[in-house]
Motif scaffolding. Structure first.
Motif, mmCIF file in Angstrom:
data_model
loop_
_atom_site.group_PDB
_atom_site.id
_atom_site.type_symbol
_atom_site.label_atom_id
_atom_site.label_comp_id
_atom_site.label_asym_id
_atom_site.label_seq_id
_atom_site.Cartn_x
_atom_site.Cartn_y
_atom_site.Cartn_z
ATOM 1 N N ALA A 38 0.837 -1.201 0.000
ATOM 2 C CA ALA A 38 0.000 0.000 0.000
ATOM 3 C C ALA A 38 0.871 1.251 0.000
ATOM 4 O O ALA A 38 0.643 2.195 -0.762
ATOM 5 N N SER A 42 1.034 3.767 -3.127
ATOM 6 C CA SER A 42 0.627 5.144 -2.870
ATOM 7 C C SER A 42 1.778 6.095 -3.171
ATOM 8 O O SER A 42 1.600 7.136 -3.809
ATOM 9 N N ALA A 46 1.400 8.854 -5.965
ATOM 10 C CA ALA A 46 1.346 10.276 -5.586
ATOM 11 C C ALA A 46 2.461 10.578 -4.613
ATOM 12 O O ALA A 46 2.244 10.703 -3.401
ATOM 13 N N VAL A 49 2.323 13.443 -1.945
ATOM 14 C CA VAL A 49 1.439 13.288 -0.770
ATOM 15 C C VAL A 49 1.962 12.234 0.183
ATOM 16 O O VAL A 49 1.897 12.384 1.405
ATOM 17 N N PHE A 50 2.485 11.139 -0.394
ATOM 18 C CA PHE A 50 2.640 9.952 0.449
ATOM 19 C C PHE A 50 4.053 9.646 0.895
ATOM 20 O O PHE A 50 4.254 8.781 1.723
ATOM 21 N N GLN A 192 -4.101 15.218 4.083
ATOM 22 C CA GLN A 192 -4.442 14.894 2.692
ATOM 23 C C GLN A 192 -4.328 13.393 2.455
ATOM 24 O O GLN A 192 -5.194 12.758 1.859
ATOM 25 N N ILE A 196 -7.400 10.828 1.405
ATOM 26 C CA ILE A 196 -7.384 9.926 0.243
ATOM 27 C C ILE A 196 -7.511 8.476 0.685
ATOM 28 O O ILE A 196 -8.274 7.683 0.111
ATOM 29 N N LEU A 197 -6.761 8.154 1.714
ATOM 30 C CA LEU A 197 -6.749 6.761 2.139
ATOM 31 C C LEU A 197 -8.087 6.314 2.718
ATOM 32 O O LEU A 197 -8.464 5.157 2.607
ATOM 33 N N ALA A 200 -9.966 5.272 -0.223
ATOM 34 C CA ALA A 200 -9.410 4.008 -0.739
ATOM 35 C C ALA A 200 -9.798 2.842 0.165
ATOM 36 O O ALA A 200 -10.140 1.753 -0.300
ATOM 37 N N VAL A 203 -13.301 1.808 -0.402
ATOM 38 C CA VAL A 203 -13.397 1.066 -1.675
ATOM 39 C C VAL A 203 -12.877 -0.354 -1.506
ATOM 40 O O VAL A 203 -13.503 -1.331 -1.940
ATOM 41 N N LEU A 204 -11.734 -0.494 -0.835
ATOM 42 C CA LEU A 204 -11.140 -1.820 -0.691
ATOM 43 C C LEU A 204 -11.978 -2.706 0.218
ATOM 44 O O LEU A 204 -12.062 -3.919 0.013
ATOM 45 N N ALA C 294 -6.962 -5.287 -6.004
ATOM 46 C CA ALA C 294 -6.843 -4.311 -4.915
ATOM 47 C C ALA C 294 -5.797 -3.248 -5.228
ATOM 48 O O ALA C 294 -6.005 -2.059 -4.977
ATOM 49 N N ALA C 297 -7.200 -0.866 -7.720
ATOM 50 C CA ALA C 297 -8.189 0.019 -7.085
ATOM 51 C C ALA C 297 -7.492 1.099 -6.270
ATOM 52 O O ALA C 297 -7.819 2.296 -6.376
ATOM 53 N N LEU C 298 -6.513 0.671 -5.485
ATOM 54 C CA LEU C 298 -5.802 1.638 -4.640
ATOM 55 C C LEU C 298 -5.093 2.680 -5.494
ATOM 56 O O LEU C 298 -5.165 3.889 -5.243
ATOM 57 N N PHE C 299 -4.411 2.174 -6.497
ATOM 58 C CA PHE C 299 -3.668 3.081 -7.370
ATOM 59 C C PHE C 299 -4.590 4.113 -8.003
ATOM 60 O O PHE C 299 -4.286 5.306 -8.049
ATOM 61 N N VAL C 301 -7.575 5.153 -7.062
ATOM 62 C CA VAL C 301 -8.103 6.128 -6.090
ATOM 63 C C VAL C 301 -7.029 7.161 -5.757
ATOM 64 O O VAL C 301 -7.268 8.373 -5.765
ATOM 65 N N VAL C 302 -5.842 6.642 -5.445
ATOM 66 C CA VAL C 302 -4.775 7.569 -5.033
ATOM 67 C C VAL C 302 -4.432 8.520 -6.169
ATOM 68 O O VAL C 302 -4.264 9.730 -5.986
ATOM 69 N N PHE C 303 -4.313 7.916 -7.335
ATOM 70 C CA PHE C 303 -3.907 8.739 -8.480
ATOM 71 C C PHE C 303 -4.929 9.818 -8.792
ATOM 72 O O PHE C 303 -4.595 10.976 -9.038
ATOM 73 N N LEU C 305 -7.174 11.100 -6.826
ATOM 74 C CA LEU C 305 -7.416 12.068 -5.780
ATOM 75 C C LEU C 305 -6.148 12.763 -5.311
ATOM 76 O O LEU C 305 -6.154 13.422 -4.279
ATOM 77 N N ARG C 306 -5.096 12.627 -6.073
ATOM 78 C CA ARG C 306 -3.824 13.060 -5.501
ATOM 79 C C ARG C 306 -3.677 14.559 -5.339
ATOM 80 O O ARG C 306 -2.850 15.018 -4.568
#
Lengths: 293, 920, 307
Positions: A38, A42, A46, A49-50, A192, A196-197, A200, A203-204, C294, C297-299, C301-303, C305-306
């Motif tokens: 993760a 992440s 981005a 941010v991460f 931030q 975002i997380l 996510a 969703v997960l 997964a 999906a994570l990528f 969302v992150v991408f 909303l970055r």
């Protein structure tokens, strides 16, 4: 009873000595690899941010991984011979795949974690750190993916029908990793990243229901053989509540730290319960034998 | 054994085990060969593969029954009824082998006028003395009718009455009653060549007619009623036996302790003998009667005689109360026989005396015949322990035997041991007999027991050499592999050195009663220290050279010296023996076993294509594998059929030839007729195969047995039922009961003990346990004492499978795990349901695993012929639950793992697999 | 007993010269990685066990224990017919099974005096052993390479390599392997590899008195077995068949195969053995798919909303 002597009612296979410790190992494996993946995904998606969160996540993931490796080694029949697994690489043996993945994974992860710590102390090797993360990613994925295959590619009752155990465990690893990363971001005061997380994570959580549902479909005949309807419902409700409903609810409701931590803890509990019930399957005698006693 | 001797002439199995592969049909009765002799059982399996039918008739469905084609369940103790039914079937349906019976058996011989059968006397034969509970064969007119004026065949009227008494068997000589044929006062005829016969078999007193009358009441319906099987099952067996006998096909009957351990044991075997003679199966390949012995060398134990009443080679031990035994000459006259193989009796006894006393035995002193101890009472094992339990024995040597665990009425045996002043036990573990004073759960505390017990550790089988004689009379040598450890010594070492020390103790004595001991030849020392197979010298001092003993057994010519060895020349067989003192022979039936220096035939191991394997070991007599094999050819000397040929007369060479060594004089033509008054082997005709009998015939009617010339069904002494066939006589009228407070008997019919009990063996254990219950690998296979019973009986008594049950008889009470199984079923006998249980007799109170002892339940009873007890059929009661009090605890800890220390001089990867990876 | 075990375990299991602590440690690290010359392949051997001539004497069980110096499993009377050792395990490599198949009891129990006897009473006996599968799941599962197919194509566990991970135990559909209590390693029938290398037959085959256990080259055994089945048909035993002599859709052939007269499950064998590895690729696929979903999906969302 005379006339009923014989072997038709006795189990044919032998149960390996895999007990509760395996459930913990599955959990920690998922937590470690999931957190790493993760954070890596992440950060790669981005970085602005991460990156700060990721730099904290890698050492935590390493720590979790080391604990997991310790559990794995101690669970061997002869722990002092764990290095024997490095004699050969057998792609057809999930355990061999997993061992090598874990061993190889641990190296760049250690590098990434070390470099992350160093960068916090001012010594910066950014490109090397990213390289380590990228190199570690496939092996981290492999370390997460092998566990379910190991637990379903065998002859054990119940386990041998669980076609979606791998799918569930890998997916669940990412889910837990996302949750852990979320908590880390909240703890570090990264609004931030946290925001975002949160999305996510939700969703997960929902996505995870698919492999989980498929796994349960695989295991339903087995559970019916082992547990009464009441027991099945009780455990099922607990799993669903702890693993999905409560985390969803808590995450939706509020973005406060308490809520987020509560969601993660509930998720971990639910995940552990699922693994625990799964590991217990071959150790549980069928209902008719238990009630006959 | 007397059953076989009485019928055929020698008390031993007639064929050899491998020959069972040639049978077309095998009837196993009173036998559990697959479980008790699994290695030998490969031969019946081979027969089965060739298409033979295997039949198992037994009270229990065993591992044997599982591989047999036909299983018939019968009540334990009803064997004579079943076999008698078979005899009746054969006779009434005319299925007997006519030419064979007419020519080779005494079917046509006519019996004395005064003889009365059980049919006439409602269950007894003539000549029963109810005071002594014994038969007098002379009074009963059991003999053959003599030619002339029909006078009865008698011995001289001048015979001692004391001798006539000895025929009664109370203090009975058993003598070569093992062969059952050589007691001349019961020999049926004075002159075997001049018997009266009726070849048409119509004379009312000919044996065939007597046989028909005697067995007429054993109809299939009666068999079904007494035995508990169905008429169909019985008929099926009868048909199978009949259709598999005759010229082209042969049937074998195999038996073991399920027949012998009854008070009618000898008669059961006799019935089988009659059956096989009628069917023409004796002396034929794949035929005969296999007596399956229960020990690896029990045949040897009777041959070289550990029995109290015989000398080696089945010569009778002289008796103190028999006046004719005072002098050698009268002993020979009265114990020998004029005709047949026993006519050489004098040669055998004189040679034996020369072997034992060497130069001290001369013609002047009757060859030291007076030095042989005389028996003055019954010293058979059961009588001995009865005497012991009443305080009549001071000291006892016990080597490799466990009466405290394995004796019938083991409680009485242990009481006997407690009465001894001293006891010496030679064994390799502390068995029940060594620990009776301390671990017997049913005994008074050790402080009250005065016996001084010496435990001498014994060598194991691989730590000593010697020979074994197995069930098919085959002697095989076993070599020593290694020295026994520590102080363990072989039994031979012990007895040899004991003898030496006793001789030293009495050295120089002039007392006449010490002379026998001092003059006993006792020189069996090794010429040089022996070597073990790996070349090292044995460290044991004083071990006797048993090959020297074997050479003594073989015999020497004392008047000739072998130039190679410098010693008297070895003889090549018993035909070389003489009665003038020039030969010595320790056991005439084994003569030929060591014919040349260095040639120990028991140690020969040559395997060739010849299935008889004549160069593997040595079979007595004379390495003949199938006894009486003259009977495999017809009276003209031609084989009965090509398929079943064995020996035959070669018309050109004028000799008997064949696949086996002929059990017949090689050059005696088939048409030889003995002149009247001939003696010895010349009295045996060329078409009479049973040469040890005085007339050379197989005896359907055999008067030498103490409880009757023909078998009769009697119930076991303890039975819940009366005798359906002869209600006036429930059990064998001549059985010996040892009255006493420790030996209560519930006589048949008994209502107190309604369940029939039988004992049985398991493959996993051996006898009372000393050889198996100290071994973990065997103990894990069968760890606990259990009893087998049917679900019906269990339901009646509330016994649960896997639970506990108690079994009690008039002598004791034991507990056992309950094995409830359909392999045992209740029988419907004489109109009511009779239950049976089976008890393995392998457990007692000493060992790695312990349990209750089935022999605490059995009784001290003896058949009149061989003093055999009756542990295969007795009466008991069963209940659910356990005994009160503490169960016995193991006396030895279970073997730990690993069982051995690592093998020295061996790397880790070459250690036995079970040792690898102890965390290293 | 435990202390004696410990005592004996502490002994050097070899007569190699003793070493110092560091030397021992280095030896332990290096030893598993050393390879010798692989032996030349030999004709594949195996067992053919004809249960119709088995007399349940357990000579095979005892011979195996004696040759391999295995411990007893304790003294437990099971009541399951004459089978008191219960199962194959690390310390029992031959196990004789007994199955009593008897018809209804006599009518005596119903009060009538007719005694009916069923002709179909059977007591089945079978000597169970490792099946030495051609495509053995335990061999597939083993991560240390302890389990190999030796030069005789038998499945052999190198007990000095095994580290007790138990993957083989989980994988065996016949329930042959367990771990021992002292060392924690897996053990099973070695097909007397040590005896075979010296030209001898395995101890159990040697001891079997009725030649129920046949040992030899596998194709000869198959030939023999098929002839035997035909012979049994001729004799009126139509229920005889071979188990494991040929591959099925779901499992390879066994090099230790049986002649049985009832369904395999009666003997405690799987009716339709299934090779777990038939599922392996699919399981990996599903596992990867679940993870990738997964990650994607994570990528996403992150991408998205970055910013």
């Amino acid at each position: 009873m005379p006339g009923e002597s014989g072997y038709a009612h006795l189990p044919v296979t032998k149960v390996p000595g895999w007990h509760g410790l395996i459930a913990w190992d599955a959990l920690l494996n998922g937590m470690a690899t999931g957190l790493f993946m993760a954070a890596a995904v992440s950060e790669l998606a981005a970085p602005a941010v991460f990156t700060p969160v990721a730099k904290v996540a890698y050492p935590v993931a390493l720590a979790l991984l080391l604990v997991d490796l310790g559990l794995l080694v101690s669970d061997l029949g002869d722990p002092l011979r764990f290095h024997h697994m490095l004699r050969v690489f057998k792609p057809r043996s999930p355990m061999s795949v997993g061992t090598w993945c874990l061993v190889i994974f641990s190296l760049p992860l250690t590098a990434a974690a070390a470099l992350s710590v160093l960068s916090e102390l001012g010594i910066d090797f950014e490109r090397a750190r990213i390289l380590a993360v990228v190199v570690a990613l496939p092996f981290g994925f492999g370390s997460a993916a092998y566990k379910g295959v190991l637990l379903s590619t065998n002859a054990q009752p119940g386990w041998k029908d669980a076609r979606w155990m791998g799918g569930y465990l890998t997916n669940s690893a990412l889910l837990m990793g996302c949750g852990e990363l979320l908590v880390l971001s909240a703890l570090m005061g990264q609004p931030q990243a946290t925001a975002i997380l949160r999305i996510a994570f939700i969703v997960l959580l929902v996505l995870n229901l698919i492999p989980l549902g498929l796994l349960f479909a695989n295991l339903r005949p087995t559970h019916a053989r082992l547990y009464t309807r009441g027991q099945q419902w009780l455990v099922g409700v607990l799993m669903f509540a702890a693993g999905t409903l409560i985390p969803l609810g808590l995450t939706f409701l509020n973005d406060g730290l308490i809520f987020i931590c509560g969601a993660l803890i509930s998720l971990l509990l639910g995940s552990w319960l699922i693994r625990f019930v799964y590991v217990k399957i071959p150790h549980t005698p069928p209902l008719e034998i238990r009630s006959g006693e | 054994m007397p059953g076989l001797g009485a019928s055929f002439g020698r008390g031993a199995a007639t064929n050899y085990q491998q020959d069972m592969a040639n049978s077309d049909c095998i009837l196993f009765m009173g036998s559990n060969m697959a479980e008790a002799q699994p290695v030998g059982f490969r031969w019946p399996m081979e027969a089965k593969e060739k298409g033979a039918t295997l039949i198992h008739v037994d009270p229990r469905f065993t591992r044997m029954s599982a591989v047999c084609d036909v299983y018939v369940g019968i009540r334990s103790g009803s064997d004579i009824a079943f076999l008698g039914g078979l005899v009746n079937y054969v006779l009434s349906n005319d299925r007997w082998f006519h030419e064979y019976v007419l020519a080779y058996t005494n079917a046509s011989t006519i019996i004395e006028e005064g003889f009365r059968d059980t049919e006439d006397l409602a269950g007894l034969f003539s000549g029963f003395d109810s005071q002594d509970d014994a038969y007098d064969a002379q009074q009963g007119h059991w003999g053959y009718e003599e030619p002339g004026n029909g006078r009865q065949a008698e011995q001289d009227a001048s015979k001692d009455t004391s001798q006539a008494k000895s025929a009664k068997g109370r203090h009975g000589l058993h003598g070569h009653g093992m062969d059952g044929n050589a007691e001349p006062h019961t020999s049926p005829s004075k002159d075997g060549t001049a018997e009266l016969r009726d070849p048409t078999l119509q004379h009312p007193r000919c044996v065939m007619q007597i046989l028909r009358r005697h067995f007429a009441r054993y109809t299939p319906e009666v068999v079904s009623e007494v035995c508990g099987c169905t008429v169909e099952e019985f008929m099926r067996v009868a048909e199978l036996l009949c259709s598999n006998s005759g010229r082209d096909r042969t049937t074998c009957i195999a038996y073991a302790l399920g027949w012998t351990q009854h008070t009618t044991g000898v008669q059961i075997i006799r019935t089988a003998g009659i059956l096989q003679l009628l069917l023409g199966n004796v002396g034929r390949p794949g035929g005969g009667i296999m007596a399956l012995r229960g020990h690896s060398t029990i045949q040897g134990a009777t041959d070289v005689s550990t029995l109290y009443d015989t000398l080696p080679g089945y010569l009778p031990q002289p008796a103190a109360y028999d006046g004719t035994h005072e002098k050698l000459s009268s002993y020979i006259v009265h114990e020998g026989m004029a005709t047949g193989g026993w006519a050489n009796f004098s040669k055998y006894i004189v040679s034996l005396l020369k072997a034992w006393y060497g130069d001290a035995a001369t013609p002047e002193n009757d060859f030291a015949f007076s030095w042989i101890p005389r028996v003055d009472a019954d010293y058979s094992a059961l009588a001995y322990f009865d005497r012991m339990s009443k305080g009549g024995v001071k000291g006892y040597f016990l080597t490799g035997q466990n009466p405290a665990g394995g004796g019938p009425n083991a409680g009485l045996h242990r009481a006997g041991l407690r009465n001894l002043e001293w006891l010496v036990v030679l064994d390799w573990f502390q068995t029940e007999s060594a620990l009776f004073w301390k671990n017997d759960p049913n005994a008074p505390p050790p402080s009250e027991i005065k016996t001084e017990v010496f435990f001498i550790p014994a060598a194991a089988a691989q730590e000593k050499e010697g020979s074994l004689t197995n069930t098919q009379r085959l002697l095989q040598w076993h070599n020593k592999a290694l020295d026994p450890s520590g102080d363990c010594r072989s039994d031979a070492w012990f007895l040899y050195n004991l003898g030496k020390r006793l001789k030293q103790l009495y050295a120089g004595s002039t007392d006449p009663k010490d002379q026998p001991l001092l003059n006993l030849t006792w020189d069996y020392d090794f010429d040089e220290q022996p070597r073990l197979p790996d070349g090292t010298l044995s460290r044991i001092e004083g071990e006797p050279d048993l090959e020297k003993v074997l050479m003594e057994i073989n015999g020497h010519r004392l008047d000739e010296t072998d130039p190679h060895s410098g010693r008297p020349r070895l003889v090549s067989g018993f035909s070389e023996l003489k009665d003038d003192g020039t030969t010595a022979c320790g056991c005439w039936v084994y003569s030929g076993v060591f014919p040349e220096p260095g040639r120990n035939r028991t140690n020969e191991r040559k395997i060739t294509d010849d299935p008889f394997a004549p160069e593997w070991g040595f079979a007595w007599p004379n390495n003949i594998r199938v006894l009486y094999n003259r009977a495999s050819a017809d009276p003209e000397g031609r084989p009965w059929s090509e398929r079943k040929k064995l020996v035959w007369w070669d018309f050109e060479k004028r000799r008997w030839v064949g696949l086996d060594k002929p059990d017949f004089e090689l050059d005696k033509p088939p048409d030889y007729k003995p002149p009247p008054g001939a003696t010895g082997m010349a009295a045996i005709a060329g078409n009479h195969p049973f040469t040890m009998k005085c007339d050379g015939l197989g005896w359907l009617y055999s008067p030498g047995i103490k409880d009757g010339p023909l078998p009769t069904h009697y119930e076991p002494v303890e039975s819940p039922l009366g005798n359906l066939l002869y209600p006036k006589h429930n059990s064998n009228p001549t059985v010996r009961l040892f009255e006493g407070p420790l030996n209560h008997i519930a006589h048949s019919p008994t209502a107190d003990y309604p369940v029939v009990a039988t004992t049985f063996r398991l493959t996993e254990h051996y006898l009372s346990g000393p050889m198996s219950r100290f071994n973990s690998w065997l103990n894990e296979l069968q760890p606990e004492m259990f009893a087998e019973l049917s679900p019906e009986l269990a339901a009646e008594r509330g016994i649960v499978h896997g639970g506990w049950m108690t079994i009690r008889t008039a002598r004791g009470r034991i507990e056992a795990r309950a094995m409830v199984t359909r392999r045992l079923r209740p029988f419907v006998v004489e109109g009511r349901v009779v239950h049976q249980i089976g008890l393995p007799f392998h457990w007692a109170f000493a060992g790695e695993v312990v349990g209750s002892n089935a022999n605490d339940l059995t009784a001290l009873l003896a058949d009149p012929n061989v003093s055999m007890h009756e542990s295969k059929a007795f009466a008991c009661q069963v209940e659910a639950g356990r005994l009160e009090g503490h169960a016995p605890q193991p006396t030895v800890a279970a073997a730990p793992w690993p069982t051995l220390d690592p093998i020295p001089d061996t790397p880790a990867s070459a250690q036995p697999e079970g040792k690898l990876g102890h965390g290293k | 007993m435990a202390s004696r075990e410990k005592q004996l375990s502490a002994l050097l299991q070899t007569s190699d010269p003793p070493r110092g602590l560091v030397s021992q440690l280095v030896q332990r690290l290096i030893y598993p990685f050393r390879y010798g010359e692989p032996p030349k392949p030999r004709p594949p051997t195996g067992f053919y066990t004809d249960t119709t001539v088995c007399i349940g004497c357990k000579a095979c069980e005892v011979a195996c224990k004696q040759w391999n110096q295995l411990p007893s499993d304790g003294f437990n009377w099971s009541g399951n017919s004459y089978d008191n050792t219960a199962e194959l395990s690390a310390t029992t490599w031959r196990h004789v099974k007994f199955i009593e198949q008897f018809g209804e009891g006599s009518s005596a129990e119903r009060g009538s005096l007719d005694v009916t006897v069923s002709d179909h009473n059977r007591w089945l006996m079978m000597s169970d052993v490792c099946k030495h599968c051609l495509a053995a799941p335990c061999h597939q599962a083993c991560p240390t390479g302890a389990i190999i197919h030796n030069e005789f194509e038998n499945v052999y566990i190198q007990a000095d390599i095994c580290n007790g991970c138990s993957c083989c135990i989980a994988a065996c559909p016949f329930g042959v392997i367990t771990r021992d209590k002292v060392g924690g390693h897996s053990h099973k029938c070695t097909l007397c590899y040590d005896r075979q290398r010296d030209g001898l037959e395995p101890a159990c085959a040697k001891a079997c008195p009725t030649q129920s256990i046949h040992f030899g080259p596998v194709d000869e055994l198959r030939e023999m077995a098929r002839k035997r089945v035909e012979e049994l048909y001729r004799r009126g035993v139509p229920e005889a068949y071979l188990y494991g002599d040929a591959a099925t859709d779901t499992y390879s052939e066994l090099h230790s195969f049986y002649l049985l007269v009832d369904r395999p499950s009666v003997y405690g064998l799987p009716d339709n053995p299934f090779n777990p590895w038939l599922h392996m690729m699919g399981d990996y696929f599903r596992s990867i798919a679940g993870g990738l979903a997964a990650i994607v999906a994570l990528f996403v969302v992150v991408f998205l909303l970055r910013s």
